[in-house]
Design a protein around this motif. Structure first.
Motif, PDB file in Angstrom:
ATOM      1  N   PHE A 111      -2.322  -7.520  28.777  1.00  0.00           N
ATOM      2  CA  PHE A 111      -2.142  -8.573  29.706  1.00  0.00           C
ATOM      3  C   PHE A 111      -1.890  -8.521  31.025  1.00  0.00           C
ATOM      4  O   PHE A 111      -1.386  -9.352  31.779  1.00  0.00           O
ATOM      5  CB  PHE A 111      -0.616  -9.362  29.206  1.00  0.00           C
ATOM      6  CG  PHE A 111      -0.691  -9.615  27.724  1.00  0.00           C
ATOM      7  CD1 PHE A 111      -1.162 -10.661  27.179  1.00  0.00           C
ATOM      8  CD2 PHE A 111      -0.199  -8.773  26.758  1.00  0.00           C
ATOM      9  CE1 PHE A 111      -1.176 -10.881  25.924  1.00  0.00           C
ATOM     10  CE2 PHE A 111      -0.065  -9.048  25.206  1.00  0.00           C
ATOM     11  CZ  PHE A 111      -0.542 -10.129  24.849  1.00  0.00           C
ATOM     12  N   LYS A 112      -2.692  -7.427  31.448  1.00  0.00           N
ATOM     13  CA  LYS A 112      -2.867  -7.131  32.771  1.00  0.00           C
ATOM     14  C   LYS A 112      -3.382  -7.978  33.704  1.00  0.00           C
ATOM     15  O   LYS A 112      -2.955  -8.068  35.012  1.00  0.00           O
ATOM     16  CB  LYS A 112      -3.660  -5.602  33.083  1.00  0.00           C
ATOM     17  CG  LYS A 112      -4.899  -5.877  32.724  1.00  0.00           C
ATOM     18  CD  LYS A 112      -5.639  -4.531  32.995  1.00  0.00           C
ATOM     19  CE  LYS A 112      -7.130  -4.316  32.775  1.00  0.00           C
ATOM     20  NZ  LYS A 112      -7.688  -3.026  32.939  1.00  0.00           N
ATOM     21  N   ASN A 113      -4.261  -9.085  33.211  1.00  0.00           N
ATOM     22  CA  ASN A 113      -4.906  -9.908  34.007  1.00  0.00           C
ATOM     23  C   ASN A 113      -4.224 -11.518  33.705  1.00  0.00           C
ATOM     24  O   ASN A 113      -4.887 -12.463  34.364  1.00  0.00           O
ATOM     25  CB  ASN A 113      -6.400  -9.994  33.896  1.00  0.00           C
ATOM     26  CG  ASN A 113      -7.096  -8.910  34.008  1.00  0.00           C
ATOM     27  OD1 ASN A 113      -6.833  -8.045  34.957  1.00  0.00           O
ATOM     28  ND2 ASN A 113      -8.103  -8.495  33.221  1.00  0.00           N
ATOM     29  N   ASP A 114      -3.458 -11.558  33.063  1.00  0.00           N
ATOM     30  CA  ASP A 114      -2.361 -12.844  32.787  1.00  0.00           C
ATOM     31  C   ASP A 114      -1.546 -12.984  33.899  1.00  0.00           C
ATOM     32  O   ASP A 114      -0.753 -12.200  33.989  1.00  0.00           O
ATOM     33  CB  ASP A 114      -2.240 -12.752  31.637  1.00  0.00           C
ATOM     34  CG  ASP A 114      -3.098 -12.859  30.363  1.00  0.00           C
ATOM     35  OD1 ASP A 114      -3.658 -13.964  30.280  1.00  0.00           O
ATOM     36  OD2 ASP A 114      -3.329 -11.879  29.745  1.00  0.00           O
ATOM     37  N   LYS A 115      -1.330 -14.361  34.321  1.00  0.00           N
ATOM     38  CA  LYS A 115      -0.281 -14.440  35.550  1.00  0.00           C
ATOM     39  C   LYS A 115       0.956 -14.836  34.659  1.00  0.00           C
ATOM     40  O   LYS A 115       1.807 -14.266  35.062  1.00  0.00           O
ATOM     41  CB  LYS A 115      -0.743 -15.691  36.192  1.00  0.00           C
ATOM     42  CG  LYS A 115       0.248 -16.095  37.014  1.00  0.00           C
ATOM     43  CD  LYS A 115      -0.286 -17.284  38.216  1.00  0.00           C
ATOM     44  CE  LYS A 115       0.598 -17.583  39.106  1.00  0.00           C
ATOM     45  NZ  LYS A 115       0.399 -18.837  40.154  1.00  0.00           N
TER      46      LYS A 115
END
Length: 269
Positions: A183-187
């Motif tokens: 989830f590193k690219n989820d805000k």
């Protein structure tokens, strides 16, 4: 000239009002609970019988009604509250005690591992289960994608390895890193779990990745296991990204589970 100036003021106030209306303020309540398979965590299957069904059904319903959570993540869930007998049919937990939730995402059960997410008021777009690459017992995380006020939110329910044998702790560390990477690219992310942390500093990996925590956060370490008179471990937690956390509380009811429930209000940033 005065009329023009007045018109400018009116237009300014209208624009200011529209701007305030367009600014979203979203606050909701999330709860995370190891429900213990309706067996107080002593079995991977329910131990409730039909003769006590009415009592426990009302007890759980009252509990969830008072909880009033918009999103409820359960681990060690059991799809059946009471197993079938030769005389009576099985009692489905969703129907018996969780019918107050419009949406239900329930993952598969592997022995003690069964993760679920119940919610009201949010658009559910997709749900998936992802197995961890390393695990002592078969484990996975359930991730539900929701839309809240136009924004995409990832909600996770999971249950990590405990210190079982020589691989429990190192595999748990790998599982934490896999969640962070996924989830590193989820805000906006909400992770609910029995994390089975041997030491609370294992949570620090999330802090370094930009997450906030209900437990091991602003209020320090909150004891959630075992439920009852003397909880000693803070292994249950709500970990978020993109939200401010407030109004954190621990609910201790040893009659319904061997874990305390943790809940918090989340405000979307």
């Amino acid at each position: 000239m005065k009329k023009i100036n007045l018109l400018i003021v009116v237009l300014f106030l209208i624009c200011l009002g529209l701007s305030a209306q367009n600014k979203q303020f979203t606050k909701f309540t999330v709860a995370s609970w190891n429900i213990g398979h309706f067996a107080l965590g002593k079995s991977g299957d329910t131990t409730l019988k039909h003769n006590v069904l009415d009592f426990y059904r009302q007890s759980y319903r009252a509990y969830f009604n008072e909880l009033n959570a918009d999103i409820l993540a359960l681990v060690e869930y059991n799809p059946l509250m009471v197993n079938a007998t030769d005389e009576q049919p099985a009692v489905v937990a969703r129907e018996a005690i969780l019918s107050n939730y419009h949406d239900a995402q329930i993952g598969p059960q592997y022995s003690y591992n069964c993760n679920a997410i119940f919610s009201n008021g949010f658009e559910v777009l997709a749900t998936d289960t992802v197995e961890f690459s390393k695990m002592v017992q078969k484990r996975y995380y359930l991730v539900t994608t929701m839309r809240i006020d136009g924004d995409i939110i990832k909600v996770v329910s999971t249950h990590l390895d405990w210190n079982q044998g020589e691989n429990g702790a190192p595999y748990r560390a790998i599982q934490i890193e896999e969640l962070i990477e996924a989830f590193k690219n989820d805000k906006y992310v909400i992770m609910c779990a029995d994390w089975n942390t041997g030491k609370t500093d294992e949570f620090d990996a999330f802090t370094r990745a930009g997450y906030e925590m209900a437990n091991h956060g602003y209020l320090g370490d909150l004891l959630t296991y075992p439920a009852g008179l003397s909880p000693r471990s803070c292994i249950d937690n709500i970990i978020t990204k993109g939200f401010a956390i407030s109004n954190v509380s621990i609910i201790n009811n040893a009659m319904l589970s061997d874990h305390c429930l943790i809940k918090a209000d989340l405000t979307k940033l």
